[in-house]
Design a protein around this motif. Structure first.
Motif, PDB file in Angstrom:
ATOM      1  N   LYS A  61      54.504 -31.749 -72.275  1.00  0.00           N
ATOM      2  CA  LYS A  61      55.217 -31.246 -73.479  1.00  0.00           C
ATOM      3  C   LYS A  61      55.754 -32.168 -74.494  1.00  0.00           C
ATOM      4  N   ASN A  64      53.879 -35.281 -75.806  1.00  0.00           N
ATOM      5  CA  ASN A  64      53.096 -34.630 -76.626  1.00  0.00           C
ATOM      6  C   ASN A  64      53.796 -34.660 -77.966  1.00  0.00           C
ATOM      7  N   ASN A  65      55.194 -34.357 -77.702  1.00  0.00           N
ATOM      8  CA  ASN A  65      55.976 -34.305 -79.150  1.00  0.00           C
ATOM      9  C   ASN A  65      56.647 -35.529 -79.421  1.00  0.00           C
ATOM     10  N   MET A  66      56.348 -36.552 -78.799  1.00  0.00           N
ATOM     11  CA  MET A  66      56.942 -38.100 -78.584  1.00  0.00           C
ATOM     12  C   MET A  66      56.013 -39.090 -79.404  1.00  0.00           C
ATOM     13  N   LYS A  67      56.709 -39.811 -80.367  1.00  0.00           N
ATOM     14  CA  LYS A  67      55.727 -40.817 -80.939  1.00  0.00           C
ATOM     15  C   LYS A  67      56.808 -42.278 -80.958  1.00  0.00           C
ATOM     16  N   TYR A  80      60.963 -37.772 -82.027  1.00  0.00           N
ATOM     17  CA  TYR A  80      60.812 -36.679 -81.121  1.00  0.00           C
ATOM     18  C   TYR A  80      60.771 -35.205 -81.916  1.00  0.00           C
ATOM     19  N   ASN A  81      59.685 -34.324 -81.950  1.00  0.00           N
ATOM     20  CA  ASN A  81      59.742 -33.271 -82.775  1.00  0.00           C
ATOM     21  C   ASN A  81      60.119 -33.683 -84.249  1.00  0.00           C
ATOM     22  N   SER A  82      59.523 -34.541 -84.748  1.00  0.00           N
ATOM     23  CA  SER A  82      59.784 -35.025 -86.218  1.00  0.00           C
ATOM     24  C   SER A  82      61.154 -35.790 -86.462  1.00  0.00           C
TER      25      SER A  82
END
Ligand code: DC
Length: 223
Positions: A61, A64-67, A80-82
């Motif tokens: 999870k 999936n929310n990390m860029k 992370y989470n925008s």
């Protein structure tokens, strides 16, 4: 399509990997992946989200929310989470926690694709502990950085002073030593020089000398 050139720089904590990566990036125009921020991000998320233990579904999870978002300075910020959380990651407490978390094989494997996605033209300088041994085994040039503990502790101390903290040199020395022991002795992807890595001791050398040496080695690796 031609192959994206990669230079890996692995080594001990505060051995100068980030500084030299930045200088190389300025010279070559390559992106810089400071892979430690990924493990630091896990440490940060663990504390803000009160995570007790990283179970596989939690790790998935988070990933999936990390860029990793390329910045104007040719490095990568972690979103992370925008939210851009990069600025929260650079302190020694997070560093030690990151070292503990980095023993987790599931997390290490899950982070491979994020790191591979940072490979882009005109090239990548990847620094960390397992860049040459595990993440980018086919890199053009592999460097392994070392420096004596007094020099490293002093460097870290000065960085922290510059960033406005009030550090204690003894504590920094202990913390770096503790981190090196953990990083070198873990079972999964321990810190070690790749077989073909060139060892650079940065204790006495200045940054320009090291930079010239690595640029020279890189040129040779291209012919
Ligand atoms: O490079 P750094 O100080 O930001 O790294 C923090 C910790 O993250 C380090 O002590 C061990 C871990 N790490 C790792 O296991 N593998 C990497 N490639 C980079 C860092």
């Amino acid at each position: 399509m031609s192959k994206v050139p990669i230079i890996t720089i692995d080594g001990l904590a505060s051995s100068g990997k980030t500084t030299i990566s930045k200088s190389l990036s300025n010279h070559l125009g390559f992106y810089t992946l400071d892979s430690g921020i990924l493990y630091r991000a896990f440490a940060y998320i663990k504390s803000v989200e009160n995570i007790d233990k990283f179970m596989p579904d939690t790790v998935t999870k988070i990933i999936n929310n990390m860029k990793m978002v390329p910045s104007k300075n040719l490095d990568f910020n972690i979103v992370y989470n925008s939210d851009d959380i990069t600025g929260n990651l650079y302190n020694e407490v997070i560093g030690l926690q990151a070292s503990d978390i980095s023993k987790n094989e599931y997390i290490r494997d899950a982070l491979l694709s994020i790191q591979h996605a940072c490979v882009q033209m005109p090239g990548l300088i990847a620094n960390g502990r397992d860049m040459g041994t595990k993440v980018f085994p086919d890199a053009e040039l592999k460097i392994y950085f070392t420096a004596n503990i007094e020099v490293r502790a002093k460097r870290r101390y000065e960085q922290l002073i510059k960033s406005g903290s009030n550090p204690n040199l003894d504590n920094i020395r202990k913390s770096l030593e503790q981190r090196d022991q953990k990083d070198m002795n873990r079972d999964v992807s321990p810190l070690k020089a790749a077989k073909e890595a060139i060892i650079v001791d940065s204790s006495e050398l200045n940054i320009e000398t090291i930079l010239d040496k690595i640029l020279g080695l890189y040129k040779i690796s291209r012919v």
